[in-house]
Design an enzyme around this catalytic site. Structure first.
Site, short mmCIF file in Angstrom:
data_model
loop_
_atom_site.label_atom_id
_atom_site.label_comp_id
_atom_site.label_asym_id
_atom_site.label_seq_id
_atom_site.Cartn_x
_atom_site.Cartn_y
_atom_site.Cartn_z
N HIS A 50 2.12 42.42 57.17
CA HIS A 50 2.35 41.02 57.45
C HIS A 50 3.46 40.92 58.51
O HIS A 50 4.00 41.93 58.96
CB HIS A 50 2.75 40.25 56.18
CG HIS A 50 4.04 40.71 55.60
ND1 HIS A 50 4.15 41.83 54.78
CD2 HIS A 50 5.30 40.21 55.71
CE1 HIS A 50 5.42 41.99 54.42
NE2 HIS A 50 6.13 41.03 54.97
N ASP A 52 7.17 38.96 59.46
CA ASP A 52 8.30 38.19 58.94
C ASP A 52 8.99 37.46 60.07
O ASP A 52 9.62 38.09 60.94
CB ASP A 52 9.30 39.12 58.24
CG ASP A 52 8.73 39.72 56.95
OD1 ASP A 52 8.14 38.96 56.18
OD2 ASP A 52 8.90 40.94 56.73
N LYS A 256 10.09 70.64 83.13
CA LYS A 256 8.83 71.15 83.70
C LYS A 256 9.17 72.27 84.67
O LYS A 256 9.86 72.04 85.67
CB LYS A 256 8.05 70.04 84.41
CG LYS A 256 6.69 70.54 84.89
CD LYS A 256 5.92 69.50 85.65
CE LYS A 256 4.50 69.99 85.92
NZ LYS A 256 4.45 71.32 86.54
N ASP A 258 8.34 75.33 87.39
CA ASP A 258 7.47 75.54 88.54
C ASP A 258 7.13 77.02 88.59
O ASP A 258 7.76 77.80 89.30
CB ASP A 258 8.20 75.10 89.81
CG ASP A 258 7.28 75.09 91.03
OD1 ASP A 258 6.07 75.20 90.85
OD2 ASP A 258 7.81 74.97 92.15
N PHE A 637 24.77 31.06 90.34
CA PHE A 637 25.62 32.25 90.24
C PHE A 637 26.11 32.34 88.80
O PHE A 637 26.76 31.42 88.31
CB PHE A 637 26.80 32.15 91.20
CG PHE A 637 27.65 33.40 91.24
CD1 PHE A 637 27.37 34.42 92.12
CD2 PHE A 637 28.73 33.56 90.38
CE1 PHE A 637 28.13 35.57 92.17
CE2 PHE A 637 29.50 34.70 90.41
CZ PHE A 637 29.20 35.71 91.31
N ASP A 790 38.77 40.60 104.68
CA ASP A 790 38.83 40.15 103.28
C ASP A 790 39.00 41.34 102.35
O ASP A 790 38.17 42.25 102.33
CB ASP A 790 37.54 39.39 102.95
CG ASP A 790 37.57 38.75 101.56
OD1 ASP A 790 38.62 38.80 100.91
OD2 ASP A 790 36.52 38.21 101.15
N ARG A 807 19.25 40.15 99.32
CA ARG A 807 19.98 38.90 99.58
C ARG A 807 18.98 37.77 99.76
O ARG A 807 17.84 37.98 100.17
CB ARG A 807 20.86 39.02 100.83
CG ARG A 807 21.84 40.18 100.81
CD ARG A 807 22.77 40.17 99.60
NE ARG A 807 23.60 38.98 99.50
CZ ARG A 807 24.83 38.87 100.01
NH1 ARG A 807 25.36 39.89 100.68
NH2 ARG A 807 25.53 37.75 99.85
N ALA A 808 19.42 36.55 99.47
CA ALA A 808 18.54 35.38 99.53
C ALA A 808 18.45 34.86 100.97
O ALA A 808 18.86 33.74 101.29
CB ALA A 808 19.05 34.31 98.59
#
Length: 861
Positions: A50, A52, A256, A258, A637, A790, A807-808
């Site tokens: 079932h 829940d 893996k 070789d 943002f 900056d 970026r937009a």
């Protein structure tokens, strides 16, 4: 609700359970969790299977048992019987409740998310009234739903649970059938409690029952090792797959290798050591054979790989071709099929592995057990890339050993490899080397014969070229063996007799190998068995809203499998055996109108770049810029996102005056979940947990003024020279828009205050030297068109755009790591876009990787 009242409501839950025996959480201190209330649905295989449903109301999870599970059809009103309230901590529970305990059986976390009542904040009042109208925000259940109390029955309150008529309603869609998996572990199958006195056996597929008789210690080993090999033959093979088909809950991971597949048998002091084709290997690998004779058993069959190690300790198939070069050879054993009179093939992998490790505990090199990776899948794949392995093998923990190519063993490659048939060669153009080949013409077998898949021109030694010319000239033929052989070619055609191993970057659209490299000849393979390796087809994952499972985490250098955007593509798409947690919804929504790039394009981009970006972002608090309606609509943002699913890793971080829950991008699924939230741009802290007070970088953000890119390059190169003079390595990257970021990696132990002081000193020097074009003035109006120096990001809680983050801006540019040699006036930062990522990585690789490895100390001022 008062805490004492809440604890009273949990008394029934407490009295029904013995917490020394059940893994279910005991009620603890009652605290109201921050954020929206949660809801979960457990798939519970108790007396009967079932579902829940649990809603967080008043500090507890109010619970209902729904025998048939939820339905998206508003006409289907499902019985929901109210049960005891559960503690809030139960929202993350998944496990097996002991059979003899209350509710015994498997309980999977089938669904989780957040909810709100309609209208908001009315949960307590609606519960008391007997009619809850809720909006569910889960991975499988969304939109408005109703819970209506009808009448008590047998001491339990009976309700009806059904879907409201909204855009999420889906008549005819059975979510319990289409989405059977746990949102936490990916598990689908459950086991209920065994009845008293009955030992329930796990069902076994008829094919497996025939292939593997149950282990019996009364079995007698055949008289010869060859006969013993015949008894357990053929070897089990792995199927090429994508990571979506494996899961940490159900699979174990091994390296893996070789190398050269081999099976060894010992009985009555006699041995047989054979390849997959049954060729004897004992004389070719004499030292390994001698070591195998010393195994401390009376009779045994082990399966493994003969490998040769390069200088970095990696297996290299090519080195097996040149034993005279003295490469270290080993036999890596990864399975045991027979041991001391017992056929082990019918045992689960986990039990065979335990027997193998016990057998190999006392052996010495050149014998060793295969390396098992006790890591989550995403980290195991990253480890394979980091160490230069071919990939990993994912093995189902409960699987027997079958003599077929089985989906129980999956090859997950991080370096593409392929067996090819030699169809011809191109003579070398060097007149001084007429006895050598120039390149091989190779193919694979199709339904109508061999198909040409390209030329292999690199990877040879001089002796390779000579030996191949000698071998192939003996099999020359006038008629091409390829059904699609090109006309007017210089190829010397040969009979399809030899098989080679190659590595390559990807398959092209027209079915050719891109950048193949010769690895060596394979004497263990026959030409008729050589076909193009492909991951197996998988089922459709389309839902009414275009919901798709996240495609596999893949290297950005491998072929992209973009989530389809056209309706015709969606209906024909395939689903892996295991659903991953990350989903793509509304993939055809256009986010970049001019270029037509969709949400599916963004999702595919972040899937491809995940192997490079996850190591940067893991354990680092993030902020996000979201554009759910596209970049022409208002964006958001945010530091903390709503609706974070329970499986998603998070970081709880203290900000000024509040504590926020950040998404922790520890794996590809977390990154893809963010992509599905239209979080186009990812801003990262400069520090990571648990040392959030210690920055990993100093950042300089150069924001161009009216002088544009020309001034920026002049300032950047001046900064680079100054940092070089201080003995510090620095790494540039584009901001993704107009600017440039320069990062100086730091060793642990630096403070933000010291980093900021260092940065301020450097930009003050730049301003003094180049004040006519650069300034530290924060106000745009006072800069006079000069470039802005900056360094404000060098503070706790400040962020910088992550490398490879989109970026937009139209065209979807990304923040591209650079080499200093590229920082010139000719560089156009807008050429680094979503559609050019692959070309960029093929040209220069991951230029940000060294930033994570360099650890340096700032000089004293």
């Amino acid at each position: 609700m008062k805490t004492s009242e809440t604890e009273k409501r949990l008394e029934r839950y407490r009295t029904k359970r013995d917490f020394l025996r059940t893994p279910e959480p005991a009620p603890g201190a009652v605290t109201r969790a921050a954020g929206e209330p949660v809801f979960v649905v457990h798939k519970h295989d108790a007396t009967r299977l079932h579902y829940d449903l649990r809603l967080e109301i008043g500090g507890v999870l109010v619970s209902w048992a729904i025998p048939k599970g939820p339905s998206h059809d508003p006409a289907q009103k499902r019985l929901a019987v109210q049960t005891e309230d559960h503690p809030r901590s139960y929202a993350d529970f998944e496990g097996h409740i002991p059979d003899e305990e209350y509710g015994g059986g498997d309980s999977l976390l089938w669904e989780s998310g957040t909810f709100e009542t309609v209208p908001p904040g009315q949960a307590d009042a609606q519960l008391a009234r007997g009619h809850l109208e809720v909006v569910l925000r889960g991975q499988k259940l969304q939109g408005r739903w109703h819970l209506i109390r009808t009448r008590p029955r047998g001491g339990k309150t009976q309700w009806l649970f059904f879907k409201a008529k909204d855009e999420e309603a889906r008549p005819g869609y059975d979510v319990t059938v289409e989405r059977p998996e746990s949102v936490k572990s990916g598990r689908k199958q459950t086991r209920g409690p065994r009845k008293p006195g009955v030992l329930r056996k796990k069902p076994v597929a008829p094919s497996r029952m025939k292939a593997h008789p149950a282990p019996s210690k009364e079995q007698k080993a055949p008289a010869t090792p060859e006969k013993l090999l015949e008894r357990v033959w053929p070897p089990m093979l792995a199927r090429l797959a994508v990571p979506d088909e494996a899961h940490d809950e159900t699979h174990a991971y091994e390296v893996k290798y070789d190398g050269f597949r081999a099976v060894f048998a010992l009985t009555r002091d006699k041995i047989a050591f054979q390849s997959r084709r049954g060729n004897d290997l004992s004389s070719r690998f004499g030292r390994i054979t001698a070591s195998l004779r010393t195994l401390p058993v009376s009779d045994v069959v082990v399966d493994g790989e003969v490998i040769a190690l390069d200088k970095k300790g990696r297996s290299n198939f090519q080195l097996l071709q040149h034993t005279e070069e003295g490469a270290e050879q080993r036999f890596v054993v990864f399975d045991v099929l027979w041991l001391n009179g017992e056929d082990l093939r019918g045992l689960p992998y986990e039990e065979r592995r335990a027997r193998l490790e016990k057998l190999m505990a006392s052996v010495e090199l050149p014998l060793q057990a295969s390396e098992r990776l006790e890591l989550p899948l995403s980290r195991a794949l990253l480890e394979a890339r980091r160490k230069g392995w071919e990939g990993i093998i994912a093995k189902r923990k409960d699987s027997p050993y079958t003599g077929t190519r089985s989906g129980d063993w999956l090859k997950l490659k991080v370096v593409a490899g392929q067996e090819v048939v030699i169809l011809g060669y191109l003579p070398i153009k060097n007149a001084q080397a007429k006895s050598e080949i120039g390149a091989l013409r190779v193919g694979v077998r199709g339904k109508d014969g061999f198909h040409d898949v390209g030329k292999v021109g690199t990877g040879y030694t001089t002796s390779d070229r000579r030996e191949l010319r000698w071998l192939l000239d003996a099999t020359r033929t006038k008629k091409p063996s390829a059904v699609d052989a090109a006309a007017n070619t210089e190829t010397v055609w040969v009979k399809p007799k030899y098989v080679a191993q190659v590595r390559f970057t990807e398959w092209t659209r027209d079915g050719r190998l891109r950048h193949p490299v010769f690895q060596g000849l394979r004497s263990d393979k026959q030409p008729r068995d050589v076909v193009r390796e492909r991951p197996a087809p998988t089922e459709s994952t389309r839902t009414a809203k275009g919901v798709r499972r996240a495609p596999a985490q893949a290297s950005a250098r491998t072929t992209t499998h973009r989530a389809p955007t056209k309706a015709s593509d969606r209906t024909s798409a395939k689903r892996p055996e295991r659903d991953t947690e990350a989903l793509l919804t509304h993939g055809d929504r256009v986010l970049f109108p001019d270029s037509g790039l969709t949400k599916a394009d963004v999702f595919g981009y972040y899937r491809d770049v995940a192997p490079l970006l996850v190591p940067v972002l893991a354990d680092r608090p993030l902020a996000h810029q979201q554009w759910p309606a596209g970049i022409e609509a208002p964006g958001f943002f945010r530091h903390e996102l709503s609706g974070i699913p329970s499986w998603l890793p998070t970081l709880r971080v203290r900000h000024e005056g509040k504590s926020l829950r950040h998404v922790n991008v520890k794996d590809a699924d977390a990154l893809l979940w963010l992509a599905n939230q239209s979080a186009l741009t990812l801003h990262m802290w400069l520090s990571h947990a648990p040392r959030l007070a210690q920055p990993d970088f100093v950042v300089f953000d150069l924001d161009p003024g009216t002088g544009g890119w020309k001034d920026l390059v002049k300032v950047a190169r001046r900064l680079h020279a100054r940092l070089d003079a201080l003995g510090l390595q620095s790494f540039p990257k584009t901001s993704g828009k107009r600017g440039l970021h320069v990062l100086v990696p730091l060793a642990p132990g630096h403070t933000y205050a010291r980093a900021l002081a260092f940065a301020n000193a450097r930009v003050a020097e730049l301003e003094e030297a180049l004040g006519d074009i650069a300034t530290t003035e924060r106000s745009v109006g006072k800069r006079g068109g000069r470039l802005y120096l900056d360094v404000g990001q060098n503070a706790r809680g400040k962020t910088v755009v992550a490398p490879y983050s989109l970026r937009a801006v139209e065209g979807a540019p990304f923040s591209a790591p650079l080499d200093w040699s590229e920082v010139t006036a000719r560089l156009d930062p807008h050429r680094f876009r979503l559609k050019t990522l692959r070309k960029r990585l093929e040209a220069v690789g991951d230029l940000f990787a060294p930033v994570l490895r360099v650890k340096q100390t700032l000089p004293g001022e």
